[in-house]
Write a protein that holds these residues in place. Structure first.
Motif, mmCIF file in Angstrom:
data_model
loop_
_atom_site.group_PDB
_atom_site.id
_atom_site.type_symbol
_atom_site.label_atom_id
_atom_site.label_comp_id
_atom_site.label_asym_id
_atom_site.label_seq_id
_atom_site.Cartn_x
_atom_site.Cartn_y
_atom_site.Cartn_z
ATOM 1 N N GLY A 1 0.807 -1.209 0.000
ATOM 2 C CA GLY A 1 0.000 0.000 0.000
ATOM 3 C C GLY A 1 0.836 1.254 0.000
ATOM 4 N N THR A 2 1.837 1.321 0.890
ATOM 5 C CA THR A 2 2.713 2.486 0.960
ATOM 6 C C THR A 2 3.517 2.638 -0.320
ATOM 7 O OG1 THR A 2 2.892 2.226 3.355
ATOM 8 C CG2 THR A 2 4.565 3.577 2.276
ATOM 9 N N TYR A 3 4.018 1.541 -0.829
ATOM 10 C CA TYR A 3 4.845 1.535 -2.046
ATOM 11 C C TYR A 3 4.043 2.049 -3.242
ATOM 12 C CZ TYR A 3 9.084 -0.361 -4.313
ATOM 13 O OH TYR A 3 10.274 -0.517 -4.962
ATOM 14 N N MET A 4 2.845 1.476 -3.431
ATOM 15 C CA MET A 4 2.004 1.869 -4.555
ATOM 16 C C MET A 4 1.593 3.333 -4.458
ATOM 17 S SD MET A 4 0.910 -0.325 -7.008
ATOM 18 C CE MET A 4 -0.834 -0.093 -7.273
ATOM 19 N N THR A 5 1.221 3.768 -3.258
ATOM 20 C CA THR A 5 0.801 5.150 -3.080
ATOM 21 C C THR A 5 1.924 6.113 -3.419
ATOM 22 O OG1 THR A 5 -0.755 4.481 -1.353
ATOM 23 C CG2 THR A 5 -0.136 6.798 -1.432
ATOM 24 N N LEU A 6 3.135 5.772 -3.020
ATOM 25 C CA LEU A 6 4.288 6.613 -3.329
ATOM 26 C C LEU A 6 4.480 6.738 -4.832
ATOM 27 C CD1 LEU A 6 6.897 8.158 -2.595
ATOM 28 C CD2 LEU A 6 8.051 5.934 -2.507
ATOM 29 N N LEU A 7 4.486 5.618 -5.551
ATOM 30 C CA LEU A 7 4.714 5.646 -6.999
ATOM 31 C C LEU A 7 3.596 6.390 -7.718
ATOM 32 C CD1 LEU A 7 6.045 2.015 -7.671
ATOM 33 C CD2 LEU A 7 7.355 4.124 -7.401
ATOM 34 N N ASN A 8 2.345 6.180 -7.296
ATOM 35 C CA ASN A 8 1.231 6.876 -7.935
ATOM 36 C C ASN A 8 1.263 8.374 -7.652
ATOM 37 O OD1 ASN A 8 0.279 4.450 -8.938
ATOM 38 N ND2 ASN A 8 -1.173 4.133 -7.278
#
Length: 542
Positions: free
Chosen positions: A438-445
């Protein structure tokens, strides 16, 4: 002219979806999974009491789904209203420098990762983890709308032109609160719905935000337009539309206050004693979350990828940010541009489903790379469309075939845009570390959306400096500055545009985009060859 690259695309040709990219995509990683279900056991030694209870199905949770949908609709309203202001300002002849300044209003959805850890970690447990932020945020949204309803007319019609600075500050706060509400609602969705039905959360997000944005943008611009109302909704013509911006803000401000009161009183975040699951949400400390984000960014592969994402959309910035405003400047009614976005909604829903079939493999960025030059070329076609528009204008407006061409142009652009967008999202899902997905995806988006916001702001800012004007009808005068333009008019002359900065920008952006595609695009594709270990965050996970 992107719409959802949901808030990189800050200005869409149709005048809507200004924020939809930031709205839909910033937190999609947070909605991909829920925490394990923990059933509330029944006292006693009966083994039956320890068995998992049957999931209720969508009918059993229809109320929660409808509540989520309504909350996301509310979220889209202030964003739609904020998206309508640039078109209103353009019809009042404000400078593109002022348009650039107002574009900062759309940044909060691309920066909300900066304060999302605070929303996640700080709350009153008795009132509810998500309601602790949702309720006060929505009350503030309602109060801000009521305050704006009193001030907005004077700000748009103040002496010396619209007061863009104050408008920007007020609408920035409005979108900041909407972004904060989005964080709270996204988090609540994961616990409000059972694990079986949590997939409906993203559907509510996409449908609700889009519907709210259309209500706050397309519907408002149509009802605010005297020409549209006289032509389609009235028998006797009047000088004003059915509603004003002040009326619209006042109405939705009251809706926010009333609905938030109902949620605060009647909706409990955790409902014990009904045999429903309890979800144990893991809370990470605020500082730990920020350290985790920093450790992800500093990974060599992620750092390179983020740098590429922040520069990839420079080539599209003139088309995305300026084209719609130029069409309004050329005389195209803003409400007509907004209405042309309605037929695009089914296409925006279907395109990701179709394109995802081609991005599901091991190399999704190949689709991104192939669609890139086509999107650049369509940007040039937009410049030709703007150049052609004044010659098509008739006494009664624009012919039907003109709007058909505009609609087809935007449809082709959407295909290229969504091909890149879906490919990028697929790659995000592919490389995100599942331990902290969740944190990883949110950062990239978030980085992806920011990569669309800053070029749009710069593109708007540079239109006026790149535009050349000369003073005709007054000897010895020029139009190089506002003061010189005023003297030109005072001496009986007129400032005439000899070279529009939009066309200069369009060409420069395409050149920059082609250089990026030929040089850095290959670097982007090569990241697909990195091993999964190169994307794994090397931090101590508990």
């Amino acid at each position: 002219m992107e719409s959802s690259d949901l808030i990189g695309r800050q200005r869409k040709l149709m005048g809507v979806s200004l924020s939809l990219e930031h709205m839909r995509n910033v937190d999609r990683g947070e909605m991909s999974a829920s925490e394990p279900d923990i059933e509330e056991g029944v006292e006693g030694s009966d083994p039956e009491s320890r068995r998992p209870r049957a999931q209720p199905g969508i009918r059993g949770e229809l109320g929660n789904v409808l509540l989520l949908l309504f909350l996301y609709v509310l979220q889209g309203i202030p964003l739609g209203l904020a998206g309508s202001i640039p078109l209103i300002l353009q019809s009042k002849g404000v400078s593109y420098k002022h348009q650039a300044f107002f574009s900062f209003v759309f940044w909060p959805f691309s920066l909300k990762l900066l304060w999302a850890p605070l929303v996640d970690a700080l709350y009153f447990s008795r009132f509810g983890r998500r309601k602790s932020w949702l309720v006060p945020t929505q009350y503030l949204l309602g109060l801000f709308m009521l305050y704006l309803s009193v001030r907005v007319d004077s700000l748009l019609q103040s002496e010396g032109g619209a007061n863009v600075v104050t408008l920007t500050a007020l609408f920035f706060m409005l979108t900041f609160l909407a972004a904060t509400q989005d964080i709270a609602v996204d988090g609540w969705a994961l616990t409000m719905l059972s694990r079986e039905n949590v997939g409906y959360a993203s559907t509510c997000n996409s449908v609700g935000q889009t519907a709210g944005y259309i209500l706050g943008n397309v519907l408002f611009l149509a009802l605010e337009s005297a020409d549209f109302c006289n032509k389609y909704l009235r028998i006797e013509p009047k000088a004003t539309g059915i509603v004003t911006l002040s009326d619209f803000l006042c109405f939705w401000g009251m809706v926010f206050l009333f609905s938030t009161t109902l949620v605060a009183i009647f909706k409990r975040e955790n409902e014990p004693g009904k045999g429903k699951r309890k979800v144990q949400e893991e809370t990470q400390g605020v500082m730990e979350t920020y350290k985790l984000l920093f450790s992800i960014v500093m990974m060599p592969t992620v750092f390179t990828f983020c740098a590429l994402l922040l520069t990839a959309k420079i080539g599209f910035s003139a088309a995305d940010a300026v084209t719609g405003l130029k069409l309004v400047e050329a005389g195209v009614p803003k409400e007509q541009l907004a209405l042309l976005a309605v037929p695009m909604v089914p296409l925006q829903i279907l395109l990701p489903l179709v394109i995802s079939k081609y991005t599901a493999g091991p190399r999704p960025l190949d689709i991104f790379y192939k669609a890139f030059p086509f999107r650049l070329l369509i940007g040039l076609e937009y410049a030709l469309l703007v150049w052609w528009t004044p010659s098509v204008k008739q006494e009664g407006g624009f012919p039907v075939y003109y709007y058909v061409i505009v609609l087809l142009s935007d449809a082709v652009y959407e295909v290229a845009l969504y091909s890149m967008h879906v490919a990028c999202m697929a790659f995000h899902a592919k490389v995100s570390d599942p331990v902290i997905g969740g944190t990883y995806m949110t950062l990239l988006n978030t980085v992806t959306n920011l990569g669309g916001n800053w070029p749009s702001t710069v593109a708007l800012w540079m239109v006026d400096p790149l535009t050349s004007k000369e003073c005709r009808g007054a000897v010895g005068q020029s139009c190089g500055s506002p003061e010189e333009a005023w003297l030109c008019v005072k001496e009986g002359g007129a400032c005439v545009v000899t070279l529009d900065g939009y066309y200069v920008e369009s060409v420069v952006c395409v050149v920059i985009g082609l250089v990026w595609w030929l040089w850095l695009g290959k670097k982007l594709r090569s990241l697909q060859q990195q091993s999964p270990a190169a994307w794994r965050c090397r931090v101590d996970q508990r």
